[in-house]
Design an enzyme around this catalytic site. Sequence first.
Site, short mmCIF file in Angstrom:
data_model
loop_
_atom_site.label_atom_id
_atom_site.label_comp_id
_atom_site.label_asym_id
_atom_site.label_seq_id
_atom_site.Cartn_x
_atom_site.Cartn_y
_atom_site.Cartn_z
N GLY A 241 -56.42 -18.15 -108.60
CA GLY A 241 -57.84 -18.27 -108.92
C GLY A 241 -58.46 -19.44 -108.17
N VAL B 96 -62.76 -24.42 -110.48
CA VAL B 96 -61.66 -25.39 -110.58
C VAL B 96 -60.66 -25.20 -109.44
CG1 VAL B 96 -59.85 -26.35 -112.05
CG2 VAL B 96 -61.93 -25.45 -113.09
N GLY C 52 -61.88 -20.35 -108.12
CA GLY C 52 -63.27 -20.51 -108.55
C GLY C 52 -63.65 -21.98 -108.63
N LYS D 184 -68.68 -23.60 -130.61
CA LYS D 184 -68.91 -22.68 -129.49
C LYS D 184 -70.06 -21.77 -129.89
CE LYS D 184 -66.74 -22.00 -125.52
NZ LYS D 184 -66.03 -22.98 -124.71
P1 NAD Z 1 -64.39 -19.28 -112.20
O1 NAD Z 1 -64.94 -18.06 -112.86
O2 NAD Z 1 -65.26 -20.14 -111.37
O3 NAD Z 1 -63.13 -18.87 -111.29
C1 NAD Z 1 -62.14 -17.99 -111.70
C2 NAD Z 1 -61.58 -17.35 -110.43
O4 NAD Z 1 -60.46 -16.54 -110.78
C3 NAD Z 1 -62.56 -16.42 -109.72
O5 NAD Z 1 -62.63 -16.77 -108.35
C4 NAD Z 1 -61.97 -15.04 -109.91
O6 NAD Z 1 -62.23 -14.15 -108.82
C5 NAD Z 1 -60.49 -15.36 -110.01
N1 NAD Z 1 -59.69 -14.32 -110.65
C6 NAD Z 1 -60.02 -13.53 -111.70
N2 NAD Z 1 -58.98 -12.71 -111.98
C7 NAD Z 1 -57.99 -13.03 -111.13
C8 NAD Z 1 -56.67 -12.55 -110.94
N3 NAD Z 1 -56.15 -11.58 -111.71
N4 NAD Z 1 -55.91 -13.09 -109.96
C9 NAD Z 1 -56.40 -14.06 -109.18
N5 NAD Z 1 -57.66 -14.55 -109.30
C10 NAD Z 1 -58.43 -14.04 -110.28
O7 NAD Z 1 -63.71 -20.11 -113.38
P2 NAD Z 1 -63.37 -21.67 -113.39
O8 NAD Z 1 -64.51 -22.41 -113.95
O9 NAD Z 1 -62.76 -22.06 -112.09
O10 NAD Z 1 -62.25 -21.71 -114.52
C11 NAD Z 1 -60.94 -21.21 -114.29
C12 NAD Z 1 -60.16 -21.27 -115.59
O11 NAD Z 1 -60.10 -22.62 -116.04
C13 NAD Z 1 -60.79 -20.48 -116.74
O12 NAD Z 1 -59.76 -19.99 -117.58
C14 NAD Z 1 -61.59 -21.54 -117.49
O13 NAD Z 1 -61.77 -21.18 -118.85
C15 NAD Z 1 -60.68 -22.73 -117.35
N6 NAD Z 1 -61.39 -24.01 -117.44
C16 NAD Z 1 -62.39 -24.31 -116.59
C17 NAD Z 1 -63.02 -25.56 -116.67
C18 NAD Z 1 -64.13 -25.96 -115.73
O14 NAD Z 1 -64.42 -27.17 -115.62
N7 NAD Z 1 -64.76 -25.02 -115.03
C19 NAD Z 1 -62.60 -26.49 -117.64
C20 NAD Z 1 -61.55 -26.17 -118.48
C21 NAD Z 1 -60.95 -24.92 -118.37
#
Ligand code: NAD
Length: 366
Positions: free
Chosen positions: A185, A189, A187, A85
């Site tokens: 959440g 995913v 976002g 990382k």
């Molecule tokens: P993202 O930043 O696109 O979305 C996260 C969402 O969570 C945002 O819309 C944010 O407003 C919302 N959020 C934050 N705090 C919150 C709360 N207290 N209650 C409700 N919603 C809240 O992130 P992402 O890429 O969708 O990833 C989501 C999670 O999955 C993260 O923990 C990330 O590490 C993990 N992850 C993502 C991927 C990927 O392919 N993007 C892969 C593996 C793991």
Amino acid sequence: MATTTYPILDYLRHYDYENLVFCNDTSTGLRAIIAIHDTTLGPAGGGCRMWTYASEWEAAEDAMRLARGMTYKYAAANVDLGGGKVVIIGDPKKDKSEALFRSLGRFIERLGGMYYSGEDVGTTLRDMEDMHKETRFMITLPQYLGGAGPIGGVTATGVIHGMRVAVRRATGSDSLNGLTVGVQGLGAVGSEIVPQLETLGAKLVVCDADASRVAAVQVGRSVKVVAPEDIYQTPMDVFSPCALGGILNATTIPALQCKVVAGSANNQLRTEDDGAAIEKRGIVYAPDYIINAGGAVYDSDRLFGGSHLHERALAKVHRISETTQRVFDLAEKEHIPSFRAADRLAETRIAEVAKAKALRTRGEFR
Ligand code: NAD
């Protein structure tokens, strides 16, 4: 004689880290730390996080913790990469520039293929393009540069595969038809999980701290919306955390009203005790890094096959079902919580590969 201590080296030794590389470029303002945890299975892979760390130690610790997580994720997912990382100390809203990411790219290039980088919190595909101008050693890239492009959709697909296996363990059937799934959440995913669950006939409860994300998933579909603080105690069959880490803890676990927890968020369990507590409540927990590996599996595929091939990469994502089942089988056989079974699966693979390498070096095995 007083004993000399080496705080960083002691930390590296305690968790068996290989390298910690500090990068400074005064001309671009770059301050970054690359952590390499374990390269038994292959070169270290893992994303680039940009964050306003309060201290140098906080940044180093985050880089190391995340690198170790990647070792386990790739090992359990059968990918031939180790864990790494890089973290950049800075504000992603204010401190980004092409020069800064190109500078980081040069540091990564200098490592000669020991570490491959990609996207993470605070960085985008655009930043990956800038790094790629200086280094060949990239995992995540836009499609026009030969990469897999955005991976939220395939991560969502993998999470749903794992979710179905966990639901089968809880109910005897892997059908999500008619079950209520709560997505925390929406976002990259979460917003992709929603339509895929809808296709499978699930009823949806959603929340997000950002109202515009909620509004976006409401377009053309009927979902129940709850306030972020109410998601834990809302009755549902499956809770799918797709926002933050640490949300399964002493406060939230007693409140949960679900049979299964299966989501994408990394490091969902605040402590190991929380992993045991959730099992004690009779809730099936699908370990986060097992079921959220879809994106990591999908976008690293081209490193082994010459170029990105959607069908081949997706076939590997589908194997998340098998891996999740293996984790539950091991947990049952060894009478251990599922999160511990996941770690054991990963550690066993690394140990077996290390042993085979050692035998090969000694010429006892081909
Ligand atoms: P993202 O930043 O696109 O979305 C996260 C969402 O969570 C945002 O819309 C944010 O407003 C919302 N959020 C934050 N705090 C919150 C709360 N207290 N209650 C409700 N919603 C809240 O992130 P992402 O890429 O969708 O990833 C989501 C999670 O999955 C993260 O923990 C990330 O590490 C993990 N992850 C993502 C991927 C990927 O392919 N993007 C892969 C593996 C793991």
